[in-house]
Design a protein around this motif. Sequence first.
Motif, PDB file in Angstrom:
ATOM      1  N   VAL A  29       0.786  -1.455   0.205  1.00  0.00           N
ATOM      2  CA  VAL A  29      -0.507  -0.338  -0.235  1.00  0.00           C
ATOM      3  C   VAL A  29       1.070   0.625  -0.233  1.00  0.00           C
ATOM      4  O   VAL A  29       1.673   0.980   0.617  1.00  0.00           O
ATOM      5  CB  VAL A  29      -0.737  -0.309   1.671  1.00  0.00           C
ATOM      6  N   ALA A  31       0.817   5.706  -0.127  1.00  0.00           N
ATOM      7  CA  ALA A  31      -0.327   6.427  -0.237  1.00  0.00           C
ATOM      8  C   ALA A  31       0.539   7.862  -0.955  1.00  0.00           C
ATOM      9  O   ALA A  31       0.716   8.119  -1.374  1.00  0.00           O
ATOM     10  CB  ALA A  31      -0.427   7.342   1.137  1.00  0.00           C
ATOM     11  N   GLY A  32       1.516   8.805   0.476  1.00  0.00           N
ATOM     12  CA  GLY A  32       2.367   9.718  -0.826  1.00  0.00           C
ATOM     13  C   GLY A  32       3.570   8.944  -1.255  1.00  0.00           C
ATOM     14  O   GLY A  32       4.330   9.709  -1.336  1.00  0.00           O
ATOM     15  N   ILE A 102       7.988  17.995   1.504  1.00  0.00           N
ATOM     16  CA  ILE A 102       7.504  16.254   2.590  1.00  0.00           C
ATOM     17  C   ILE A 102       5.605  16.275   2.701  1.00  0.00           C
ATOM     18  O   ILE A 102       5.539  15.839   2.867  1.00  0.00           O
ATOM     19  CB  ILE A 102       8.570  15.874   3.539  1.00  0.00           C
ATOM     20  N   GLY A 109      -2.180   8.575   7.503  1.00  0.00           N
ATOM     21  CA  GLY A 109      -2.439   7.839   7.474  1.00  0.00           C
ATOM     22  C   GLY A 109      -1.057   6.892   7.167  1.00  0.00           C
ATOM     23  O   GLY A 109      -0.807   5.800   7.747  1.00  0.00           O
ATOM     24  N   ASN A 111       1.451   7.814   7.742  1.00  0.00           N
ATOM     25  CA  ASN A 111       3.050   8.709   9.414  1.00  0.00           C
ATOM     26  C   ASN A 111       2.228   7.328  10.501  1.00  0.00           C
ATOM     27  O   ASN A 111       3.353   7.518  10.929  1.00  0.00           O
ATOM     28  CB  ASN A 111       1.926  10.200   9.771  1.00  0.00           C
ATOM     29  N   CYS A 113       0.850   4.066   9.912  1.00  0.00           N
ATOM     30  CA  CYS A 113       0.829   3.252   9.307  1.00  0.00           C
ATOM     31  C   CYS A 113       1.744   2.427   9.090  1.00  0.00           C
ATOM     32  O   CYS A 113       2.599   1.485   9.518  1.00  0.00           O
ATOM     33  CB  CYS A 113       0.039   2.330   8.210  1.00  0.00           C
ATOM     34  N   LEU A 162      -7.906  -1.565   4.900  1.00  0.00           N
ATOM     35  CA  LEU A 162      -7.153  -0.355   4.902  1.00  0.00           C
ATOM     36  C   LEU A 162      -7.264   0.626   6.251  1.00  0.00           C
ATOM     37  O   LEU A 162      -7.677   0.635   6.697  1.00  0.00           O
ATOM     38  CB  LEU A 162      -7.567   0.386   3.623  1.00  0.00           C
ATOM     39  N   PHE A 163      -6.617   1.503   6.407  1.00  0.00           N
ATOM     40  CA  PHE A 163      -6.486   2.663   7.473  1.00  0.00           C
ATOM     41  C   PHE A 163      -7.770   3.387   6.570  1.00  0.00           C
ATOM     42  O   PHE A 163      -7.180   4.206   5.294  1.00  0.00           O
ATOM     43  CB  PHE A 163      -5.000   3.521   7.829  1.00  0.00           C
ATOM     44  N   GLN A 186      12.886  18.597   8.573  1.00  0.00           N
ATOM     45  CA  GLN A 186      13.794  17.787   7.843  1.00  0.00           C
ATOM     46  C   GLN A 186      14.574  16.896   9.083  1.00  0.00           C
ATOM     47  O   GLN A 186      16.200  16.581   8.835  1.00  0.00           O
ATOM     48  CB  GLN A 186      15.090  17.742   6.876  1.00  0.00           C
TER      49      GLN A 186
ATOM     50  N   LEU B  60      11.199  11.151  -4.871  1.00  0.00           N
ATOM     51  CA  LEU B  60      10.197  10.164  -4.290  1.00  0.00           C
ATOM     52  C   LEU B  60       8.322  10.109  -4.387  1.00  0.00           C
ATOM     53  O   LEU B  60       8.046   9.949  -3.946  1.00  0.00           O
ATOM     54  CB  LEU B  60      10.191  11.863  -2.370  1.00  0.00           C
TER      55      LEU B  60
HETATM   56  C1  LIG Z   1      12.841  13.922   3.846  1.00  0.00           C
HETATM   57  C2  LIG Z   1      12.197  12.777   4.787  1.00  0.00           C
HETATM   58  C3  LIG Z   1      11.602  14.008   5.851  1.00  0.00           C
HETATM   59  C4  LIG Z   1      10.798  13.020   6.660  1.00  0.00           C
HETATM   60  N1  LIG Z   1      10.131  14.012   7.938  1.00  0.00           N
HETATM   61  C5  LIG Z   1       9.537  13.455   8.831  1.00  0.00           C
HETATM   62  C6  LIG Z   1       9.666  13.958  10.071  1.00  0.00           C
HETATM   63  O1  LIG Z   1      10.253  15.736  10.691  1.00  0.00           O
HETATM   64  N2  LIG Z   1       8.475  13.187  10.758  1.00  0.00           N
HETATM   65  C7  LIG Z   1       7.583  12.770  10.820  1.00  0.00           C
HETATM   66  O2  LIG Z   1       6.910  11.576  11.284  1.00  0.00           O
HETATM   67  N3  LIG Z   1       7.972  12.076   9.398  1.00  0.00           N
HETATM   68  C8  LIG Z   1       9.195  11.947   8.569  1.00  0.00           C
HETATM   69  N4  LIG Z   1       8.872  11.266   7.276  1.00  0.00           N
HETATM   70  C9  LIG Z   1       8.629  10.160   7.377  1.00  0.00           C
HETATM   71  C10 LIG Z   1       6.796  10.436   6.519  1.00  0.00           C
HETATM   72  O3  LIG Z   1       7.034  11.742   5.642  1.00  0.00           O
HETATM   73  C11 LIG Z   1       5.752  10.263   7.089  1.00  0.00           C
HETATM   74  O4  LIG Z   1       6.357   9.437   7.622  1.00  0.00           O
HETATM   75  C12 LIG Z   1       4.662  10.181   6.256  1.00  0.00           C
HETATM   76  O5  LIG Z   1       3.466  10.317   7.209  1.00  0.00           O
HETATM   77  C13 LIG Z   1       4.236   9.329   5.209  1.00  0.00           C
HETATM   78  O6  LIG Z   1       2.873   9.495   4.851  1.00  0.00           O
HETATM   79  P1  LIG Z   1       2.899   8.939   3.256  1.00  0.00           P
HETATM   80  O7  LIG Z   1       1.438   9.394   2.619  1.00  0.00           O
HETATM   81  O8  LIG Z   1       4.212   9.450   2.095  1.00  0.00           O
HETATM   82  O9  LIG Z   1       3.270   7.198   3.473  1.00  0.00           O
HETATM   83  P2  LIG Z   1       3.705   6.742   2.324  1.00  0.00           P
HETATM   84  O10 LIG Z   1       5.511   6.181   2.280  1.00  0.00           O
HETATM   85  O11 LIG Z   1       2.992   6.427   1.067  1.00  0.00           O
HETATM   86  O12 LIG Z   1       3.283   4.717   3.304  1.00  0.00           O
HETATM   87  C14 LIG Z   1       4.050   4.725   4.578  1.00  0.00           C
HETATM   88  C15 LIG Z   1       3.333   3.423   5.173  1.00  0.00           C
HETATM   89  O13 LIG Z   1       2.140   3.373   5.909  1.00  0.00           O
HETATM   90  C16 LIG Z   1       1.243   2.474   4.833  1.00  0.00           C
HETATM   91  N5  LIG Z   1      -0.227   3.127   4.566  1.00  0.00           N
HETATM   92  C17 LIG Z   1      -0.521   4.220   3.741  1.00  0.00           C
HETATM   93  N6  LIG Z   1      -1.402   4.736   4.088  1.00  0.00           N
HETATM   94  C18 LIG Z   1      -2.312   3.881   4.660  1.00  0.00           C
HETATM   95  C19 LIG Z   1      -3.658   2.780   4.774  1.00  0.00           C
HETATM   96  N7  LIG Z   1      -4.397   4.264   4.251  1.00  0.00           N
HETATM   97  N8  LIG Z   1      -3.174   2.047   4.711  1.00  0.00           N
HETATM   98  C20 LIG Z   1      -3.592   0.906   5.363  1.00  0.00           C
HETATM   99  N9  LIG Z   1      -2.122   1.162   4.915  1.00  0.00           N
HETATM  100  C21 LIG Z   1      -1.429   2.473   4.462  1.00  0.00           C
HETATM  101  C22 LIG Z   1       2.309   1.705   3.456  1.00  0.00           C
HETATM  102  O14 LIG Z   1       1.653   0.328   3.165  1.00  0.00           O
HETATM  103  C23 LIG Z   1       3.414   1.416   4.148  1.00  0.00           C
HETATM  104  O15 LIG Z   1       3.943   0.825   4.943  1.00  0.00           O
HETATM  105  C24 LIG Z   1      10.532  11.772   6.305  1.00  0.00           C
HETATM  106  C25 LIG Z   1      10.117  11.800   5.977  1.00  0.00           C
HETATM  107  C26 LIG Z   1      11.227  11.426   4.107  1.00  0.00           C
HETATM  108  C27 LIG Z   1      11.651  11.137   3.564  1.00  0.00           C
END
Ligand SMILES: Cc1cc2nc3c(=O)[nH]c(=O)nc-3n(C[C@H](O)[C@H](O)[C@H](O)COP(=O)(O)OP(=O)(O)OC[C@H]3O[C@@H](n4cnc5c(N)ncnc54)[C@H](O)[C@@H]3O)c2cc1C
Lengths: 269, 153
Positions: A29, A31-32, A102, A109, A111, A113, A162-163, A186, B60
Amino acid sequence: MSAPVTALFRPRTLNDALKMRAEQPGATVMAGGTDVMVYIESGTLKPTAILDLWGCSGLRWQQSITGGQFHGAGLTCTDVLRSGQSHPLLEAAAATVGAVQIQNRATLGGNICNASPAGDTLPVWLALKAEFEVASVRGRRRIPAASFWQGYKKIDLRPDELFLGILIPPLFGHTHFRKVGTRLAQSISKVVFAGRYNPGVDACLAFGAVGPTPMRCLKAETALVAGAAVDDVVQLVREEIAPIDDIRSTAVYRRQVAGNIVRRWLTSL
Amino acid sequence: MNVRFRCNGRAVEVDVPPMSRLLDVLREELRLTGSKEGCGEGECGACTVRIDGEAVMSCLVPVCQVDGASIVTIEGLGASVVHPVQTAMLQHGGAQCGICTPGLCMSAAALLERNPHPSREEARVALAGNLCRCTGYQKVVDAVCASLAPEGS
Ligand SMILES: Cc1cc2nc3c(=O)[nH]c(=O)nc-3n(C[C@H](O)[C@H](O)[C@H](O)COP(=O)(O)OP(=O)(O)OC[C@H]3O[C@@H](n4cnc5c(N)ncnc54)[C@H](O)[C@@H]3O)c2cc1C
């Protein structure tokens, strides 16, 4: 370098997403993608099938409903910051995730999951007594945030689920969010804190990055509500958390800082 | 996978694996090499482009997620008229080695569109995801705060 993905599913509606999830429980799965893409690039994740929720509009909405505020899993940190409708604790956390680029992709979701112990929104859900909604074609479930993270990166989500989103009940009291990292943007938290204190009624002191899952300091909370001295509350916080030494910080530093955050907040009220 | 999107105002179609990084598609398929790869993990901002107006790290973003979207890269930013932030970067000495400059300009352009008169603090927050190892950021912030967003950009 791109992974040999042989199947891609891009549902537009929630129903389609749940159907695809049921048919493809092995698909990754996404999302972003801000966590998933990093895992793929580093080789720790080698997906062959992807369920891409980015374009699924049924997950990206926010609304006041009976019993509180609902936040869809697909809302980005930027959505939260722009809506002006989210709880200040959540806004504060969303503003510290990565940097603007970011925040524009990082979903709530994702963050939750991804379940990193340092995920910045996670202590917020504990402090706000949030409930998580998950679903499959079999039906929906509500899970208290406090029991969703079961261990390091282990969540209460079944392979066909799904969440969907987060429900925040109406709550009262002072609130405080504090993230300590190497720099403002960052940086992954060394310690992250979300607190809520309604004097004489209840309190929640929640931390991330000080144990395998985000956690509350239940003894310290009870003492606080019972009217204990700040020093004693701080002492209990330092005893209850379970930090380790890792690449980002040390256990000693984390204990010291966790106590300092609570002391500074409580003495400012 | 066939992916269709608009890039710098032009309709494009590429046939690439769905999880290809947008950065690679821009550089290798479309030969738009202004977006740079610094870290490849979303930390440095050298690959910043705008998708439907929002600044993102193109390293990304899997290309499948931009199907139907509208992308602007540094090549499109000053295509017809030089963007005010580009002019200001020149005037204020905001660029040195130049690797981070395209990404900085993209983040700044996204900021200026929402907030044409940012404070220094607002500029710093908006540019926090763009690392520069040469300038020390002062002149970059000078430039961003001195630029006026063009109407309808
Ligand atoms: C440069 C950089 C800096 C960052 N800084 C921070 C920070 O300061 N603080 C922080 O907390 N995080 C940080 N992150 C981590 C990340 O950005 C966060 O965790 C973000 O919220 C993930 O969301 P996403 O939609 O991109 O997740 P994705 O990468 O798409 O998914 C993350 C996980 O969640 C699961 N998932 C997503 N949506 C669902 C759904 N609806 N149902 C079931 N499973 C799901 C996916 O399968 C995967 O396992 C950083 C990342 C990067 C690359």
